[in-house]
Scaffold this motif. Sequence first.
Motif, PDB file in Angstrom:
ATOM      1  N   GLU A  22     -17.346 -30.981  16.278  1.00 61.46           N
ATOM      2  CA  GLU A  22     -17.523 -29.786  17.099  1.00 61.46           C
ATOM      3  C   GLU A  22     -16.794 -28.659  16.399  1.00 61.46           C
ATOM      4  O   GLU A  22     -15.579 -28.740  16.194  1.00 61.46           O
ATOM      5  CB  GLU A  22     -16.976 -30.020  18.504  1.00 61.46           C
ATOM      6  N   SER A  23     -17.541 -27.633  15.978  1.00 59.60           N
ATOM      7  CA  SER A  23     -16.954 -26.577  15.151  1.00 59.60           C
ATOM      8  C   SER A  23     -17.511 -25.218  15.549  1.00 59.60           C
ATOM      9  O   SER A  23     -18.715 -25.073  15.800  1.00 59.60           O
ATOM     10  CB  SER A  23     -17.263 -26.789  13.668  1.00 59.60           C
ATOM     11  N   THR A  24     -16.636 -24.226  15.558  1.00 55.21           N
ATOM     12  CA  THR A  24     -17.083 -22.850  15.737  1.00 55.21           C
ATOM     13  C   THR A  24     -17.674 -22.359  14.414  1.00 55.21           C
ATOM     14  O   THR A  24     -17.075 -22.523  13.351  1.00 55.21           O
ATOM     15  CB  THR A  24     -15.904 -21.950  16.151  1.00 55.21           C
ATOM     16  N   THR A  25     -18.845 -21.770  14.482  1.00 51.94           N
ATOM     17  CA  THR A  25     -19.502 -21.264  13.277  1.00 51.94           C
ATOM     18  C   THR A  25     -18.786 -19.997  12.804  1.00 51.94           C
ATOM     19  O   THR A  25     -18.546 -19.081  13.598  1.00 51.94           O
ATOM     20  CB  THR A  25     -20.976 -20.953  13.549  1.00 51.94           C
ATOM     21  N   THR A  26     -18.478 -19.940  11.533  1.00 47.26           N
ATOM     22  CA  THR A  26     -17.759 -18.802  10.982  1.00 47.26           C
ATOM     23  C   THR A  26     -18.697 -17.879  10.211  1.00 47.26           C
ATOM     24  O   THR A  26     -19.806 -18.262   9.810  1.00 47.26           O
ATOM     25  CB  THR A  26     -16.644 -19.262  10.025  1.00 47.26           C
ATOM     26  N   ILE A  27     -18.207 -16.664   9.974  1.00 40.04           N
ATOM     27  CA  ILE A  27     -19.010 -15.702   9.214  1.00 40.04           C
ATOM     28  C   ILE A  27     -18.993 -16.014   7.729  1.00 40.04           C
ATOM     29  O   ILE A  27     -19.681 -15.348   6.948  1.00 40.04           O
ATOM     30  CB  ILE A  27     -18.541 -14.261   9.469  1.00 40.04           C
ATOM     31  N   GLU A  28     -18.234 -17.011   7.320  1.00 38.52           N
ATOM     32  CA  GLU A  28     -18.305 -17.500   5.941  1.00 38.52           C
ATOM     33  C   GLU A  28     -19.423 -18.529   5.797  1.00 38.52           C
ATOM     34  O   GLU A  28     -20.016 -18.669   4.722  1.00 38.52           O
ATOM     35  CB  GLU A  28     -16.983 -18.117   5.513  1.00 38.52           C
ATOM     36  N   GLU A  29     -19.744 -19.229   6.885  1.00 41.64           N
ATOM     37  CA  GLU A  29     -20.796 -20.255   6.831  1.00 41.64           C
ATOM     38  C   GLU A  29     -22.181 -19.662   7.026  1.00 41.64           C
ATOM     39  O   GLU A  29     -23.155 -20.132   6.445  1.00 41.64           O
ATOM     40  CB  GLU A  29     -20.541 -21.322   7.902  1.00 41.64           C
ATOM     41  N   GLN A  30     -22.290 -18.640   7.845  1.00 37.40           N
ATOM     42  CA  GLN A  30     -23.565 -17.968   8.100  1.00 37.40           C
ATOM     43  C   GLN A  30     -23.369 -16.478   7.872  1.00 37.40           C
ATOM     44  O   GLN A  30     -22.652 -15.821   8.618  1.00 37.40           O
ATOM     45  CB  GLN A  30     -24.055 -18.227   9.530  1.00 37.40           C
ATOM     46  N   ARG A  31     -24.040 -15.939   6.840  1.00 34.77           N
ATOM     47  CA  ARG A  31     -23.810 -14.548   6.485  1.00 34.77           C
ATOM     48  C   ARG A  31     -24.985 -13.980   5.710  1.00 34.77           C
ATOM     49  O   ARG A  31     -25.823 -14.704   5.201  1.00 34.77           O
ATOM     50  CB  ARG A  31     -22.527 -14.382   5.676  1.00 34.77           C
ATOM     51  N   SER A  32     -25.027 -12.659   5.635  1.00 34.11           N
ATOM     52  CA  SER A  32     -26.037 -11.982   4.815  1.00 34.11           C
ATOM     53  C   SER A  32     -25.693 -12.165   3.344  1.00 34.11           C
ATOM     54  O   SER A  32     -24.521 -12.194   2.963  1.00 34.11           O
ATOM     55  CB  SER A  32     -26.087 -10.491   5.151  1.00 34.11           C
ATOM     56  N   THR A  33     -26.727 -12.296   2.514  1.00 35.56           N
ATOM     57  CA  THR A  33     -26.571 -12.382   1.067  1.00 35.56           C
ATOM     58  C   THR A  33     -27.713 -11.597   0.424  1.00 35.56           C
ATOM     59  O   THR A  33     -28.592 -11.087   1.121  1.00 35.56           O
ATOM     60  CB  THR A  33     -26.623 -13.837   0.563  1.00 35.56           C
ATOM     61  N   GLU A  34     -27.730 -11.553  -0.883  1.00 33.40           N
ATOM     62  CA  GLU A  34     -28.852 -10.878  -1.542  1.00 33.40           C
ATOM     63  C   GLU A  34     -30.153 -11.643  -1.362  1.00 33.40           C
ATOM     64  O   GLU A  34     -31.236 -11.109  -1.618  1.00 33.40           O
ATOM     65  CB  GLU A  34     -28.566 -10.669  -3.030  1.00 33.40           C
ATOM     66  N   TRP A  35     -30.079 -12.895  -0.924  1.00 32.63           N
ATOM     67  CA  TRP A  35     -31.269 -13.712  -0.669  1.00 32.63           C
ATOM     68  C   TRP A  35     -31.667 -13.707   0.806  1.00 32.63           C
ATOM     69  O   TRP A  35     -32.693 -14.282   1.172  1.00 32.63           O
ATOM     70  CB  TRP A  35     -31.030 -15.145  -1.137  1.00 32.63           C
ATOM     71  N   MET A  36     -30.842 -13.065   1.657  1.00 32.59           N
ATOM     72  CA  MET A  36     -31.143 -12.906   3.077  1.00 32.59           C
ATOM     73  C   MET A  36     -30.425 -11.641   3.511  1.00 32.59           C
ATOM     74  O   MET A  36     -29.270 -11.669   3.922  1.00 32.59           O
ATOM     75  CB  MET A  36     -30.656 -14.111   3.890  1.00 32.59           C
ATOM     76  N   THR A  37     -31.109 -10.522   3.399  1.00 36.66           N
ATOM     77  CA  THR A  37     -30.453  -9.222   3.534  1.00 36.66           C
ATOM     78  C   THR A  37     -30.470  -8.685   4.957  1.00 36.66           C
ATOM     79  O   THR A  37     -29.966  -7.584   5.196  1.00 36.66           O
ATOM     80  CB  THR A  37     -31.120  -8.202   2.594  1.00 36.66           C
ATOM     81  N   PHE A  38     -31.030  -9.432   5.895  1.00 42.58           N
ATOM     82  CA  PHE A  38     -31.061  -8.971   7.278  1.00 42.58           C
ATOM     83  C   PHE A  38     -29.702  -9.208   7.944  1.00 42.58           C
ATOM     84  O   PHE A  38     -28.790  -9.785   7.365  1.00 42.58           O
ATOM     85  CB  PHE A  38     -32.166  -9.696   8.058  1.00 42.58           C
ATOM     86  N   TYR A  39     -29.588  -8.787   9.204  1.00 42.00           N
ATOM     87  CA  TYR A  39     -28.384  -9.066   9.970  1.00 42.00           C
ATOM     88  C   TYR A  39     -28.139 -10.565  10.057  1.00 42.00           C
ATOM     89  O   TYR A  39     -29.077 -11.356  10.131  1.00 42.00           O
ATOM     90  CB  TYR A  39     -28.510  -8.517  11.393  1.00 42.00           C
ATOM     91  N   SER A  40     -26.861 -10.931  10.084  1.00 41.65           N
ATOM     92  CA  SER A  40     -26.491 -12.331  10.244  1.00 41.65           C
ATOM     93  C   SER A  40     -25.366 -12.415  11.270  1.00 41.65           C
ATOM     94  O   SER A  40     -25.161 -11.496  12.068  1.00 41.65           O
ATOM     95  CB  SER A  40     -26.095 -12.940   8.898  1.00 41.65           C
TER      96      SER A  40
END
Length: 325
Positions: free
Chosen positions: A275-293
Amino acid sequence: MIDYQPFLSALKKTELADWLDSLPAQLERGLDKKRYGDLSRWENVLNNLPDYSADSISLNQSSVSVAGATLSDEQHDALKAQLKGLHPWRKGPFNLFGVEIDTEWHSDWKWDRLAEHIEPLNGRKVLDVGCGSGYHCWRMRGAGAELVIGIDPTPLFITQFFSLQKYIQDPYVTVLPMGIEHLPAKMQAFDTTFSMGVLYHRRSPFDHLIELRDSLRPGGELVLETLVIDGKDGEVLVPEDRYARMGNVWFLPSSATLQNWLKKVGFSDIKLIDESTTTIEEQRSTEWMTFYSLEQFLDPDDHSKTIESYPAPKRAIISAKRAKK
């Protein structure tokens, strides 16, 4: 190109051969260009990928990788530009001939949380529901699975999968353009079924759990990952409107509630793996996904809350067994 023939030929040699009576028509419906106007463009990207040969393939490390001859800077940049034509890349990471595809999700972190806590996949037939581009399918094959079938109704993700399959060429791994409701009823065919990031999108969580149960052979294992809340047995969050900017989130149970849901539909040996809280390091925008994250989905002044003031995303991983009778 999107070519299912090697997989269909492989399927003919398995206990799932009867599915071949209906599967080709399902594939045609799932890749209907009249329904999916961008599919021709994505297929054009796929068809124009260079014909490089793979010297080595790595499926059991964080980045699913294909290596071959060293590319010149010009070749590297051209391949990168071509693959970016399949934006956005959500699940990964991947590395194709030195081009690092840094996806929105560090899907390898999720794999690391569960891999040592489930039944070994060696020799097993595996179903991955809502698999996206197939990152975890490749990891399952790398862990020794005999056959891996991912299902996802999004044609872009199918095209992304085939951009890897062009070079890996493994007929015993595939991603099919469909949802779990399109599988043959009560298949009871898979040794392990994964459902990761799907349950909270279902209006009826119990129907989804029953579909998952019915995909498994007696004694087979379910690996379920979904959004949860802190709370006691019986507690469930039903967002009034959106949750973390997502409009299709229906039920977020506590982990205790979720385990009782699994019991109610006939699962046993239920274990909370993580059971883990999702962090902004695990799910984030990159140059391969430039939309909001994720960072844009959270309260900017308090990352323990979503933008709507609900508890921030927390995910549980639970394993459970289908009864042997």
